[in-house]
Design a protein around this motif. Structure first.
Motif, PDB file in Angstrom:
ATOM      1  N   THR A 234      22.287 -29.675   1.114  1.00 14.87           N
ATOM      2  CA  THR A 234      21.815 -29.413   2.463  1.00 14.87           C
ATOM      3  C   THR A 234      20.321 -29.660   2.522  1.00 14.87           C
ATOM      4  OG1 THR A 234      23.520 -27.723   2.784  1.00 14.87           O
ATOM      5  CG2 THR A 234      21.666 -27.722   4.321  1.00 14.87           C
ATOM      6  N   VAL A 235      19.909 -30.530   3.436  1.00 13.50           N
ATOM      7  CA  VAL A 235      18.498 -30.872   3.591  1.00 13.50           C
ATOM      8  C   VAL A 235      18.036 -30.346   4.945  1.00 13.50           C
ATOM      9  CG1 VAL A 235      16.783 -32.693   3.555  1.00 13.50           C
ATOM     10  CG2 VAL A 235      18.893 -32.941   2.214  1.00 13.50           C
TER      11      VAL A 235
ATOM     12  N   MET B  60      18.122 -37.689  -6.359  1.00  8.21           N
ATOM     13  CA  MET B  60      17.871 -37.924  -4.948  1.00  8.21           C
ATOM     14  C   MET B  60      16.455 -37.481  -4.612  1.00  8.21           C
ATOM     15  SD  MET B  60      21.551 -36.585  -3.476  1.00  8.21           S
ATOM     16  CE  MET B  60      21.346 -34.946  -4.165  1.00  8.21           C
ATOM     17  N   ASN B  61      15.642 -38.429  -4.197  1.00  6.36           N
ATOM     18  CA  ASN B  61      14.257 -38.164  -3.821  1.00  6.36           C
ATOM     19  C   ASN B  61      14.057 -38.466  -2.345  1.00  6.36           C
ATOM     20  OD1 ASN B  61      13.698 -37.589  -6.550  1.00  6.36           O
ATOM     21  ND2 ASN B  61      13.191 -39.732  -6.961  1.00  6.36           N
TER      22      ASN B  61
ATOM     23  N   GLY C  51      12.066 -33.402  -0.167  1.00  2.00           N
ATOM     24  CA  GLY C  51      12.252 -32.865  -1.502  1.00  2.00           C
ATOM     25  C   GLY C  51      13.225 -33.673  -2.331  1.00  2.00           C
ATOM     26  N   SER C  52      13.519 -33.133  -3.516  1.00  2.00           N
ATOM     27  CA  SER C  52      14.386 -33.827  -4.474  1.00  2.00           C
ATOM     28  C   SER C  52      15.463 -32.899  -4.999  1.00  2.00           C
ATOM     29  CB  SER C  52      13.559 -34.345  -5.656  1.00  2.00           C
ATOM     30  OG  SER C  52      12.595 -35.281  -5.238  1.00  2.00           O
TER      31      SER C  52
ATOM     32  N   LYS D 294      19.007 -46.651  -0.681  1.00  2.00           N
ATOM     33  CA  LYS D 294      18.308 -47.565  -1.576  1.00  2.00           C
ATOM     34  C   LYS D 294      16.817 -47.254  -1.586  1.00  2.00           C
ATOM     35  CE  LYS D 294      20.380 -51.452  -1.491  1.00  2.00           C
ATOM     36  NZ  LYS D 294      20.871 -52.790  -1.080  1.00  2.00           N
ATOM     37  N   GLY D 295      16.266 -47.170  -2.788  1.00  2.00           N
ATOM     38  CA  GLY D 295      14.850 -46.863  -2.939  1.00  2.00           C
ATOM     39  C   GLY D 295      14.546 -45.378  -3.014  1.00  2.00           C
ATOM     40  N   ARG D 296      15.531 -44.545  -2.685  1.00  2.00           N
ATOM     41  CA  ARG D 296      15.325 -43.079  -2.735  1.00  2.00           C
ATOM     42  C   ARG D 296      16.212 -42.415  -3.782  1.00  2.00           C
ATOM     43  NH1 ARG D 296      16.773 -40.080   1.443  1.00  2.00           N
ATOM     44  NH2 ARG D 296      18.404 -41.502   2.175  1.00  2.00           N
TER      45      ARG D 296
END
Length: 115
Positions: free
Chosen positions: A112-113, A82-83, A16-17, A64-66
């Motif tokens: 929190t992920v 943040m992706n 998620g983002s 990097k990249g996200r």
């Protein structure tokens, strides 16, 4: 008086983002390099990204990249988009800048992920 306030954290599933924001006041915002750090439980605080007054961007390899850092000088704000979030991105995210000989930190915002 300098104030730094982060917001936008929360709970998200892996993949998620989220976008976290930082509002700074009492400084000449546009001339400052703005930084994001994070601190996971039981770990040291680590640098995530920064953006210079001229718009130069720098990222830790792990994001990097996200992640994308950007700023809005008219609002004295800096953001971190943040992706493709991963559980290892979990932590408290802090805004940071150096101004007038002082290193300033906000209070942090929890991200929190879940896996």
């Amino acid at each position: 008086q300098v104030q730094v306030v982060e917001s936008g954290g929360g709970l998200v599933q892996a993949g998620g983002s989220l976008r976290v924001s930082c509002a700074a006041s009492g400084i000449i915002f546009r001339i400052n390099t703005m930084r994001w750090f994070r601190q996971a439980p039981g770990k040291q605080r680590e640098w995530v990204a920064d953006i210079t007054s001229g718009g130069r961007l720098n990222y830790a390899d792990s994001v990097k990249g996200r992640f994308t850092i950007f700023r809005n000088n008219a609002k004295d704000a800096v953001y971190l988009q943040m992706n493709s979030l991963k559980p290892e991105d979990t932590g408290v995210y802090y805004c940071n800048f150096f101004f007038g000989g002082v290193n300033y930190w906000g209070q942090g915002t929890q991200v929190t992920v879940s896996s």
